[in-house]
Motif scaffolding. Structure first.
Motif, PDB file in Angstrom:
ATOM      1  N   LYS A 185       0.745  -1.119   0.005  1.00 19.49           N
ATOM      2  CA  LYS A 185      -0.085  -0.075  -0.025  1.00 19.49           C
ATOM      3  C   LYS A 185       0.866   1.328  -0.015  1.00 19.49           C
ATOM      4  O   LYS A 185       2.032   1.221  -0.543  1.00 19.49           O
ATOM      5  CB  LYS A 185      -1.081  -0.101   1.271  1.00 19.49           C
TER       6      LYS A 185
ATOM      7  N   GLY B 120      -7.324 -12.849   1.093  1.00 21.28           N
ATOM      8  CA  GLY B 120      -6.856 -11.531   1.548  1.00 21.28           C
ATOM      9  C   GLY B 120      -7.769 -10.937   2.650  1.00 21.28           C
ATOM     10  O   GLY B 120      -8.817 -10.959   2.466  1.00 21.28           O
TER      11      GLY B 120
ATOM     12  N   GLU C 226      -9.810  -0.653  -1.760  1.00 17.71           N
ATOM     13  CA  GLU C 226      -9.370   0.531  -1.338  1.00 17.71           C
ATOM     14  C   GLU C 226      -9.629   1.391  -2.574  1.00 17.71           C
ATOM     15  O   GLU C 226     -10.043   2.504  -2.428  1.00 17.71           O
ATOM     16  CB  GLU C 226      -7.804   0.671  -0.525  1.00 17.71           C
TER      17      GLU C 226
ATOM     18  N   HIS D 101      -8.401  -3.568  -6.128  1.00 18.28           N
ATOM     19  CA  HIS D 101      -8.403  -3.586  -4.520  1.00 18.28           C
ATOM     20  C   HIS D 101      -9.451  -2.773  -4.016  1.00 18.28           C
ATOM     21  O   HIS D 101     -10.045  -1.615  -4.615  1.00 18.28           O
ATOM     22  CB  HIS D 101      -6.738  -3.068  -4.041  1.00 18.28           C
TER      23      HIS D 101
ATOM     24  N   ILE E 196      -1.462 -10.142   1.282  1.00 15.99           N
ATOM     25  CA  ILE E 196      -1.094  -9.847   2.523  1.00 15.99           C
ATOM     26  C   ILE E 196      -0.859  -8.314   2.557  1.00 15.99           C
ATOM     27  O   ILE E 196       0.004  -7.915   1.793  1.00 15.99           O
ATOM     28  CB  ILE E 196       0.217 -10.569   2.881  1.00 15.99           C
TER      29      ILE E 196
ATOM     30  N   ILE F 199     -10.337  -6.574   5.574  1.00 14.47           N
ATOM     31  CA  ILE F 199      -9.024  -5.862   5.146  1.00 14.47           C
ATOM     32  C   ILE F 199      -8.729  -5.010   6.263  1.00 14.47           C
ATOM     33  O   ILE F 199      -9.287  -4.029   6.449  1.00 14.47           O
ATOM     34  CB  ILE F 199      -9.335  -5.307   3.971  1.00 14.47           C
ATOM     35  N   GLY F 200      -7.367  -5.168   6.930  1.00 14.05           N
ATOM     36  CA  GLY F 200      -6.776  -4.238   7.950  1.00 14.05           C
ATOM     37  C   GLY F 200      -7.851  -4.122   9.161  1.00 14.05           C
ATOM     38  O   GLY F 200      -7.487  -3.028   9.870  1.00 14.05           O
TER      39      GLY F 200
ATOM     40  N   GLY G  77      -0.880  -5.644   5.917  1.00 10.82           N
ATOM     41  CA  GLY G  77      -0.044  -5.031   7.132  1.00 10.82           C
ATOM     42  C   GLY G  77       1.119  -6.089   7.452  1.00 10.82           C
ATOM     43  O   GLY G  77       2.069  -5.544   7.464  1.00 10.82           O
TER      44      GLY G  77
HETATM   45  C1  PEP Z   1      -4.940  -6.203   1.425  1.00 10.50           C
HETATM   46  O1  PEP Z   1      -4.657  -4.814   1.649  1.00 10.50           O
HETATM   47  O2  PEP Z   1      -4.775  -6.625   0.281  1.00 10.50           O
HETATM   48  C2  PEP Z   1      -4.891  -6.786   2.880  1.00 10.50           C
HETATM   49  C3  PEP Z   1      -5.390  -8.053   2.733  1.00 10.50           C
HETATM   50  O3  PEP Z   1      -4.584  -6.155   3.982  1.00 10.50           O
HETATM   51  P1  PEP Z   1      -4.315  -6.767   5.556  1.00 10.50           P
HETATM   52  O4  PEP Z   1      -3.788  -7.852   5.318  1.00 10.50           O
HETATM   53  O5  PEP Z   1      -3.823  -5.741   6.268  1.00 10.50           O
HETATM   54  O6  PEP Z   1      -5.916  -7.282   6.163  1.00 10.50           O
END
Ligand code: PEP
Length: 249
Positions: free
Chosen positions: A11, A210, A96, A94, A232, A171-172, A234
């Motif tokens: 990111k 993810g 985001e 993604h 992945i 996610i996050g 973080g």
């Molecule tokens: C991502 O941003 O694709 C993700 C899976 O983030 P995190 O592992 O931090 O949840």
């Protein structure tokens, strides 16, 4: 046999120097890895990463690209530009990008086409919101995302597609889909592709999970038959943590 893949999406993290340090640490951890490893640093660090990883089996991906070849798109990056710095893989869709930059499935279909025309590999992300899951709509939402962005592709084009199922609520957030929830959705995705194309093609596609994957939960998630690895966020920012996940198959 489809590939096992672990991809790290950095990111908007790591400046140039920190990126060089992380890449060097990843290289030192990588020696014994069996799994295909991909890292996605920010644009400013792509060239340094591809140079540092030349000769290694770690691949470098971009986190986004524009669909046009070139032109008046201030702030954007084209597939040609990525190729020119040795990047052959791009993450598209993604959550985001969908949420903060209004990327729609229709726009993503254009980006997928542009990437494939430039012989790039696509990690295509999709996944339902918490409200979709609470109302039991998750399968419909996911099927529609895949259908709108990818089902116009020829069967051959799928050899350059990696799927990443990323439930937005995971996610996050520290909230992870259970291994069973991940398996159920991955099996559904594979069946949806088999229905549109055929079972052989569906079985050849790597489907990554993810959403808050960590070294503590990766083994259970990756043990499921339709989960072929992880995207992945973080946990990809620390080399030891990331490689504990890479080595979780
Ligand atoms: C991502 O941003 O694709 C993700 C899976 O983030 P995190 O592992 O931090 O949840």
């Amino acid at each position: 046999m489809r590939k096992q893949i672990v991809a790290g999406n950095w990111k908007m993290n790591k400046d140039f120097v920190d990126s060089e340090i992380l890449v060097a640490k990843l290289l030192s951890q990588h020696k014994h890895a069996q799994t295909q490893v991909i890292i996605a640093p920010p644009f400013t660090n792509l060239l340094a990463a591809t140079n540092a990883l030349k000769g290694s089996s770690i691949d470098v991906a971009a986190q986004n690209m524009h669909f046009a070849k070139q032109g008046a798109y201030t702030g954007e990056i084209s597939a040609d530009m990525l190729s020119s710095v040795g990047v052959k893989t791009v993450i598209l869709g993604h959550s985001e990008r969908r949420a903060y930059f209004n990327e729609t499935d229709e726009l993503l279909a254009q980006k997928v086409n542009a990437a494939l025309e430039n012989k790039m590999r696509v990690i295509f992300c999709f996944g339902e919101e918490l409200s979709d899951r609470k109302s039991g709509q998750q399968n419909d939402v996911v099927a529609a995302q895949i259908q709108k962005a990818l089902f116009h592709l020829s069967p051959d084009a799928w050899s350059n597609i990696i799927l990443a199922y990323e439930p937005v609520w995971a996610i996050g957030t520290g909230e992870t889909a259970s291994p069973e929830q991940a398996q159920d959705m991955h099996a559904f995705i594979r069946q949806t592709i088999a229905n549109q194309y055929n079972a052989q093609l569906a079985n050849s596609i790597s489907i990554l999970y993810g959403g808050s994957v960590k070294s503590s939960n990766a083994k259970d998630i990756f043990s499921k038959p339709d989960v072929d690895g992880g995207l992945i966020g973080g946990a990809s920012l620390d080399a030891e943590h990331f490689y504990a996940i890479v080595n979780s198959f």
